[in-house]
Design a protein around this motif. Structure first.
Motif, PDB file in Angstrom:
ATOM      1  N   GLN A  19     -47.310  21.574  -4.710  1.00 34.29           N
ATOM      2  CA  GLN A  19     -46.170  21.378  -5.585  1.00 34.29           C
ATOM      3  C   GLN A  19     -46.287  20.020  -6.276  1.00 34.29           C
ATOM      4  N   ALA A  20     -46.095  20.010  -7.563  1.00 36.90           N
ATOM      5  CA  ALA A  20     -46.144  18.743  -8.301  1.00 36.90           C
ATOM      6  C   ALA A  20     -44.948  17.894  -7.895  1.00 36.90           C
ATOM      7  N   PRO A  21     -45.084  16.572  -7.969  1.00 37.74           N
ATOM      8  CA  PRO A  21     -43.963  15.711  -7.594  1.00 37.74           C
ATOM      9  C   PRO A  21     -42.757  15.965  -8.508  1.00 37.74           C
ATOM     10  N   ARG A  22     -41.598  15.736  -7.925  1.00 38.08           N
ATOM     11  CA  ARG A  22     -40.341  16.008  -8.621  1.00 38.08           C
ATOM     12  C   ARG A  22     -40.292  15.415 -10.039  1.00 38.08           C
ATOM     13  N   THR A  23     -40.696  14.196 -10.184  1.00 39.54           N
ATOM     14  CA  THR A  23     -40.591  13.568 -11.516  1.00 39.54           C
ATOM     15  C   THR A  23     -41.486  14.275 -12.523  1.00 39.54           C
ATOM     16  N   HIS A  24     -42.627  14.709 -12.054  1.00 39.92           N
ATOM     17  CA  HIS A  24     -43.536  15.403 -12.959  1.00 39.92           C
ATOM     18  C   HIS A  24     -42.971  16.747 -13.388  1.00 39.92           C
ATOM     19  N   ARG A  25     -42.273  17.382 -12.461  1.00 39.96           N
ATOM     20  CA  ARG A  25     -41.660  18.663 -12.803  1.00 39.96           C
ATOM     21  C   ARG A  25     -40.515  18.444 -13.787  1.00 39.96           C
ATOM     22  N   LEU A  26     -39.755  17.370 -13.572  1.00 35.80           N
ATOM     23  CA  LEU A  26     -38.638  17.085 -14.473  1.00 35.80           C
ATOM     24  C   LEU A  26     -39.130  16.853 -15.902  1.00 35.80           C
ATOM     25  N   GLU A  27     -40.292  16.266 -16.005  1.00 34.21           N
ATOM     26  CA  GLU A  27     -40.827  15.976 -17.345  1.00 34.21           C
ATOM     27  C   GLU A  27     -40.942  17.221 -18.210  1.00 34.21           C
ATOM     28  N   GLN A  28     -41.173  18.349 -17.550  1.00 32.08           N
ATOM     29  CA  GLN A  28     -41.304  19.572 -18.327  1.00 32.08           C
ATOM     30  C   GLN A  28     -40.008  19.960 -19.023  1.00 32.08           C
TER      31      GLN A  28
END
Lengths: 124, 124, 124, 124
Positions: free
Chosen positions: D82-91
DNA sequence: GTGGTCTAGACCACA
DNA sequence: GTGGTCTAGACCACA
């Protein structure tokens, strides 16, 4: 005297031209009759005076109206009497063609149109 | 399929819109029916594709046509059957009002109009 | 007055439509307010006038704007006051649905979204 | 597994791409997991197989999926966890920017948005 | 001054 | 194959 509707698709000056033409052709505006002044009409219909003026000028160019300095515009002499019925009908040719095409595409019958016309005629 | 006249006062795209609307209302173009492609119509009437496209786009916004990407435009499902007669007649209200006003100003009679309509109807 | 970004995926004319709709719904553009002229906006955003014109035309068809010939376009009277809060929120339904779906698929929490929104809100 | 809506403004292949990306980023589709075949997905969503295929090809080019001859496509190994939370938020950056702009123009408050999000979240 | 219509032509997105 | 978007530019209609 005139019915001008700024919302209607057709430009105001054109509405005015058509109506003057028709009233003259029918003799309701007889030769020599005076038209309301530009200013008067503009005020009454809350319309730009230039719009009225444009219509009058075009009607003059067409020979329907006459302009005499300092006096109101008048109906030209040459259009002295009521035009013959067939000539008056000709002014509706375009409208009638369009109406019949539209009605056909809507799969209406001539009777539908006729009923509608009678109704509208008695209404007003 | 459509009658487009570039000379007529009304803009081409508007002529097209009106005709599609009417053919749909009358059921001659049924729900799901495919319209000719933009390019096809443009070629056939020697008109710029954008002009046709504009009409199609506005008919889609109006809910008359539906667009599926990559496919031809189709008649929207909601307009499934022929609209009732009265509803179809409503589309002519404006024209009829105008016609009656004009005829009155020309001092014509309803019978004059009716005769003219019957004549035009059988002509074509 | 408007923020138009030619790079953004969404077509320019559509960006303009959305923004006008929103400013009208919020009352920031009140009934009767005049919009910048087509040419003005086109110059300001270095865009073709037809692009602006397209947006204005569609907003007129939609009943948001009104056109008076020769004058600038104005906000239609029927949208006189600020729309009620719930009605304004409805304009975001689609976006919100999409956002929530995306966030769920990313296994984010509502709190993640809320924090992000608060941050962005105070940023600008 | 996927939610594809042909009516929605966004192209189908793009909807699919986004959803795969998100399920991979969140780890719901783990490295090595197999995706449904093109044919299967196309049938299930009544969509042109080329549309699905296009999405898969682009996801492969992007390095999210891997294609092995004769076998179903799989999630690429490099995206193992799972990608880190911040990276997912970037999407969601783009969507959030757009949402906040729209809400401001509608004169809504951050609280309006937050309430709406909470409601939608618990709904589904 | 306002906006509307149309063309020719380029380039894109989608299926 | 479908339609969509945009430009550059001409010309018009209206007030």
């Amino acid at each position: 005297m005139f019915i001008l509707n700024p919302q209607s698709g057709t430009p105001i000056y054109r509405q005015l031209i058509e109506q003057v033409r028709r009233l003259v052709a029918s003799g309701q505006l007889a030769a020599g009759a005076e038209l309301p002044s530009v200013r008067e009409l503009a005020l009454e219909h809350a319309v730009n005076p230039m719009t009225i003026s444009k219509a009058y000028t075009m009607l003059e160019a067409e020979g329907v109206l006459e302009r005499q300095r300092g006096k109101p515009m008048t109906v030209a002499a040459r259009d002295r009497a009521q035009a013959p019925r067939t000539h008056r009908l000709e002014q509706l040719e375009g409208q009638l063609d369009h109406l019949v095409l539209a009605a056909r595409q809507l799969e209406l019958t001539p009777e539908d149109l006729i009923k509608a016309i009678r109704r509208k005629w008695s209404d007003k």
